[in-house]
Design a protein around this motif. Structure first.
Motif, PDB file in Angstrom:
ATOM      1  N   ASP A   1      18.837  40.822   9.194  1.00 42.34           N
ATOM      2  CA  ASP A   1      18.416  39.813   8.273  1.00 42.34           C
ATOM      3  C   ASP A   1      16.765  39.366   7.320  1.00 42.34           C
TER       4      ASP A   1
ATOM      5  N   ASN B   1      24.433  42.749   6.401  1.00 43.57           N
ATOM      6  CA  ASN B   1      24.185  41.268   6.132  1.00 43.57           C
ATOM      7  C   ASN B   1      24.636  40.754   4.548  1.00 43.57           C
ATOM      8  N   ARG B   2      23.778  39.613   4.361  1.00 49.01           N
ATOM      9  CA  ARG B   2      25.095  38.405   3.393  1.00 49.01           C
ATOM     10  C   ARG B   2      25.319  39.335   2.377  1.00 49.01           C
TER      11      ARG B   2
ATOM     12  N   ARG C   1      27.741  42.122   2.481  1.00 52.49           N
ATOM     13  CA  ARG C   1      28.976  41.380   2.599  1.00 52.49           C
ATOM     14  C   ARG C   1      29.625  41.171   1.401  1.00 52.49           C
ATOM     15  N   HIS C   2      28.573  40.874  -0.138  1.00 55.43           N
ATOM     16  CA  HIS C   2      29.384  40.970  -0.608  1.00 55.43           C
ATOM     17  C   HIS C   2      29.082  42.155  -1.735  1.00 55.43           C
TER      18      HIS C   2
ATOM     19  N   GLU D   1      17.605  41.388   3.632  1.00 54.98           N
ATOM     20  CA  GLU D   1      17.609  40.181   2.338  1.00 54.98           C
ATOM     21  C   GLU D   1      16.752  40.465   1.488  1.00 54.98           C
TER      22      GLU D   1
ATOM     23  N   GLY E   1      24.358  32.885  -4.329  1.00 61.05           N
ATOM     24  CA  GLY E   1      25.145  33.679  -2.905  1.00 61.05           C
ATOM     25  C   GLY E   1      25.934  34.220  -3.017  1.00 61.05           C
TER      26      GLY E   1
END
Length: 259
Positions: free
Chosen positions: A97, A117-118, A121-122, A100, A256
């Motif tokens: 986290d 993490n986000r 994932r992308h 990021e 995002g």
């Protein structure tokens, strides 16, 4: 104790040590090592653990050596929902986290994606990968590497070297050896020649449509991890290798998703 002796000899040879070398490293006599390998002497539990430490035997194999010598295993593999592992899993989540907007992933010993993490994932989603997927399986797909990574020859070569090293350290893992052999046979990887002088780090240049993202990685593990599952995990944190990558990752953080 012949089976223990055979296993001990195999690990000694894997580490390319003579009986005398191992005896010196372990502060025992070469005769004692010989007697252990032939089964003429039975090792104590402490001796099995001591020789395992000297030989840098991975924890699952240490359990195997203990069992072969007639002792109970000492290294556990806690399930992910175990209360004992919660502080470790919380630390891993915090690392991902806090990393990021740069991508961060957790891989197991067979290169399966255990968490992302986000941002990761992308990024990995563009290559059709997500939690639970195997990078080894992805690399085995014809054309996957060059289709995702611009400098696949270089990246594939370094992946091959890393796979071989990890397998050797573990005493041989068939899945890693097979993946390394596939990479060695890949014509793009086989044709790659290093630049001179070599760069300080090797970036992976991801391509997806108009997106070009150059990233380099650092890999971390938990020191002192005695649980088999925890010791098996690698945390890979990726960083931008140039200004364009840095700007793209910041844009991802704001929107995002990759534009």
């Amino acid at each position: 104790m012949a089976r223990f002796g055979e296993m001990l000899k195999s690990w000694r040879e894997t580490r390319r040590l003579s009986q005398l070398d191992l005896a010196c490293e372990a502060s025992v006599s070469a005769r004692h090592i010989s007697f252990l390998e032939t089964g003429r002497s039975r090792p104590s539990r402490d001796m099995v653990l001591h020789l395992s430490e000297v030989l840098a035997v991975p924890r699952p194999a240490r359990n195997g050596l203990l069992a072969a010598a007639g002792f109970a295993p000492v290294y556990a593999a806690e399930p992910p929902d175990s209360d004992v592992l919660q502080p470790v899993l919380a630390a891993m989540s915090r690392l991902l986290d806090r990393h990021e907007p740069y991508p961060g992933v957790i891989l197991d010993g067979l290169w399966c994606l255990r968490d992302l993490n986000r941002s990761a994932r992308h990024l990995f989603g563009l290559a059709g990968l997500g939690p639970g997927d195997s990078l080894l399986d992805a690399m085995a797909e014809p054309g996957w590497g060059p289709g995702v990574v611009e400098n696949w020859g270089e990246v594939g070569h370094h992946a091959m070297v890393r796979l071989r090293a990890e397998s050797l350290q573990a005493g041989g893992i068939a899945a890693l050896d097979e993946a390394a052999a596939r990479l060695a046979a890949d014509p793009v990887v086989a044709a790659w020649k290093p630049d001179e002088p070599l760069p300080p780090v090797v970036p992976t240049i991801y391509r997806a449509g108009d997106l070009r993202l150059s990233l380099f990685s650092t890999i971390a593990q938990f020191r002192g991890a005695e649980d088999i599952a925890v010791a098996d995990l690698h945390i890979e944190l990726m960083f931008p290798a140039d200004k364009a990558a840095r700007q793209a990752l910041k844009a991802l953080d704001r929107s995002g998703g990759f534009a």
